[in-house]
Design an enzyme around this catalytic site. Structure first.
Site, PDB file in Angstrom:
ATOM      1  N   PHE B  14       0.498  -1.200   0.331  1.00 30.68           N
ATOM      2  CA  PHE B  14       0.054   0.227   0.078  1.00 30.68           C
ATOM      3  C   PHE B  14       0.968   1.419  -0.301  1.00 30.68           C
ATOM      4  CE2 PHE B  14      -3.269  -2.898   1.779  1.00 30.68           C
ATOM      5  CZ  PHE B  14      -4.281  -2.374   1.075  1.00 30.68           C
ATOM      6  N   GLU B 171     -12.106 -12.124  11.773  1.00 29.69           N
ATOM      7  CA  GLU B 171     -12.684 -12.169  10.204  1.00 29.69           C
ATOM      8  C   GLU B 171     -12.528 -13.932   9.841  1.00 29.69           C
ATOM      9  OE1 GLU B 171     -11.801  -8.185   8.314  1.00 29.69           O
ATOM     10  OE2 GLU B 171     -10.220  -9.275   8.143  1.00 29.69           O
TER      11      GLU B 171
END
Lengths: 450, 450
Positions: B14, B171
């Site tokens: 990123f 998650e």
């Protein structure tokens, strides 16, 4: 006796899966055994190898495909042996299973005609792992070429040789040409991917030897238009790390090509040989088992062999080709024969192959098709190809995704699945490879020790 | 002197990618170096691990993302060392590159806090290869359980322990619970996948320790509703092939779990340690490099560190979290600082993180979100999550596919990418594993030698 008949299916490819599906409502207990947990749509494997599709898009978990077949269980294990006398299948985990009827649909594997050493330098395209390895090799070749200044070495890294010009070879060559000419055209700074040489070679006098001659000629012309060099009547004598030695009508030639892909012949898996010896079945020179007109092995009326492992003859006495259509029809036939027997009905008629034709895709909106005897090429053939493939995949969730991938790709030439992953052989050599050529790179001109 | 300034970016995550994009029209020559040929959307890696998405759908080839940045070239190679005095970067192939400005965005890697042996039994989730390994482990566990009759062993194979209850752990636990309760519910014949125990554990007193407390509580309740067992305040003392040893307030406990996934801490990569020692930079105990308010290392005004490798402080003196948002804003900041310097403009203001909030998805249409201070949970939070993730992926081709995958999956609970591929450690043991338990399987009761 009220025991339900036990049917074992070895292999979850086209033949095995169709057999299991045809047994869905039959009063039998089915066990399907495969070494993988998925059914693979092999005809699209070259698209995984060339970064158009992800493996998940052309494979479906066997359990989920068969989840509604309540009489079917799936075993994820290797089959080591078959004993046709005690009617048992021996599994790699030491367990063994009894059957009343057995359908062997173990498929084929790539053959290097005795040159096993070639496998290291020229991977074939029969499994997901191999396809990802091939993808890895193709993409890495461009990466290495980008960093090499020496023109001869750069050319060798940008030369892609495909051995075998059947459908897989033709499709691979077309796809690699499109990668070089379109997909990657803006991606590099030192090389022009369009410099890549793609060479498709075969010992046969023409490409697509099993196709009608006019279509083969059209396919060849489409390949030439894409910039693929087509070499027919060429025998491969050796493959090593640097390239190939080939024999043409001019004599022996050396070809520097760092990426060689094997789309050559196939042979039977080890289980096929074991089965032939246990049943004393006749085989052809590739090891395929000759089956009776009802697809059983002679003297073993409960033992069916279908798909690539079987050699069945058409009414003219010609062996049926090793394609998905044959395997699917044979799998369904064997399943129905078993059901009739269980229900005490008379034997069905001998297996008869219904040939719907053959198809090969060459590039964007371009294919050749022989559909029910009608010969097509270009966009109409591509539409037939896309329709037939999507119709099959339609059973699985993947259908919409594949369609959209193709739409995006055909409109933009981009390929989303261009990942170099895993630890293929080339991976370990990459740094060494670059180090060995680094002396010639520009970046190296001013190296200082740190 | 007319030479264009040379900017090197180490890492295409990123931070590095945002920096490269922010330098697009700047009068500099950019070299982005990464060991992979793709940018990976790490926040969705757990979906690859749980078979919802293929790796190709959350990764984009760096070259194609940057193909329009004509001043940028991509090098696919490891960076071994950085010499901040001669301003050079040493590559694994022996070459070295000179820079005028350097942005180090080398990210983080999983840390087992000194227990490297645990890595073998409890893979983490930082790379595509690890995600595929985790997927392999999860799916194989159900396959093995299907073939085992012994209740204790079966329970151990159907126990999934996730160590670390940050966003990734939460998650993962939610996704595995959905696999067991929904995706696989019709796929097996001997086991009921719903028997699976999913245990999420953390040393901290609550899940999602970096989230606001009310959201953490809501997340916990959603997990419990999915059937996840949440164990907080638990210390892992050992992990081996059979399971874990944990310390709770009651003392030491043993937990049989054949699938353990490490969603624990992170540490810096080797290059981070090298850089710290070469620049005598201060680090925190995890090895992260303390940077100045302008993201450079003290005394090295041309050397920026961004993303997980850097430790920057917010105005209150709290370190910024290791999340994508921070890395992206820092990458852009560093790039802009370099451009201003090249253009002779005065220095920009110190880096300031603009916190848009945090998000974690728990299951189908369920998430918790803290967006600009607004706390949400359930479907609204899931919609925010889906919107933000798709907006990011929108830069890449994958966007439509991911969206459709989710739509299909959320409507049908099916997961298309449930393939067991590759040669993960578990693969080799599978047959042996089964052989060792085969004595207890039904199929084995009547084994005869072939």
């Amino acid at each position: 006796m009220n025991r339900r008949a036990k049917v074992i299916i070895v292999g979850g490819g086209f033949g095995g899966l169709c057999a299991a599906q045809a047994l869905k409502s039959a009063p039998v207990d089915v066990t399907l055994i495969d070494r993988h947990n998925y059914h693979l749509f092999q005809p699209l494997l070259y698209q995984v190898a060339t970064g158009s599709l992800s493996a998940g898009e052309i494979a479906a978990p066997l359990r989920s495909v068969l989840s509604r077949e309540k009489n079917t269980r799936v075993f994820l294990v290797d089959v080591l042996d078959i004993d046709p006398l005690s009617k048992r299948v021996l599994l790699a985990d030491g367990a063994s299973l009894e059957y009343d009827s057995l359908i062997v649909a173990a498929g084929s594997q790539s053959s290097y005609y005795g040159h096993e050493a070639w496998r290291e330098w020229a991977p074939s395209l029969k499994s997901v792992e191999e396809a990802i390895n091939v993808r890895h090799k193709i993409l890495y070749a461009f990466e290495v070429a980008e960093r090499i200044a020496d023109p001869a070495q750069r050319r060798a890294w940008l030369t892609f040789a495909i051995v075998g010009a059947g459908a897989t070879g033709v499709e691979l060559a077309g796809a690699i040409a499109e990668i070089a000419r379109q997909t990657l055209k803006n991606d590099f700074r030192s090389i022009d991917p369009k410099e890549a040489q793609i060479i498709l070679m075969d010992g046969a006098p023409r490409v697509l030897p099993t196709f009608p001659e006019d279509l083969a000629e059209k396919a060849k012309r489409s390949l030439l238009k894409l910039g693929v060099q087509v070499e027919t009547g060429v025998m491969v004598k050796d493959i090593d790390k640097e390239g190939l030695t080939i024999q043409t009508h001019d004599g022996m030639n050396r070809m520097d090509a760092r990426t060689v892909i094997w789309a050559g012949g196939v042979t039977v898996p080890a289980l096929g040989k074991t089965l032939a010896s246990r049943t004393h079945a006749e085989t052809d020179k590739g090891g395929r088992i000759k089956v009776c007109p009802d697809l059983t092995i002679a003297n073993y009326p409960d033992l069916y062999v279908v798909g690539d492992l079987a050699i069945a003859l058409d009414p003219k006495g010609t062996p049926l080709p090793g394609v998905a259509q044959v395997a699917m029809q044979q799998g369904t036939y064997a399943a129905k024969a078993i059901v009739r027997r269980v229900q005490g009905k008379p034997k069905q008629k001998d297996f008869k192959y219904f040939d719907k034709g053959s198809l090969a895709v060459i590039g964007r909106w371009s294919a050749v098709a022989d559909a029910f005897g009608v010969h097509m090429s270009g966009l109409p053939a591509w539409l037939v190809w896309a329709f037939i493939h999507l119709t099959y995949i339609v059973q699985f969730q993947s259908r919409i995704l594949v369609f959209i991938q193709w739409a995006i790709q055909d409109l933009t030439f981009s390929r989303g699945a261009r990942l170099i992953t895993g630890t293929a052989a080339t991976d370990f050599n990459f740094n060494k490879e670059l180090a060995s050529v680094a002396k010639s790179t520009e970046a190296d001109k001013v190296t200082v020790p740190l």
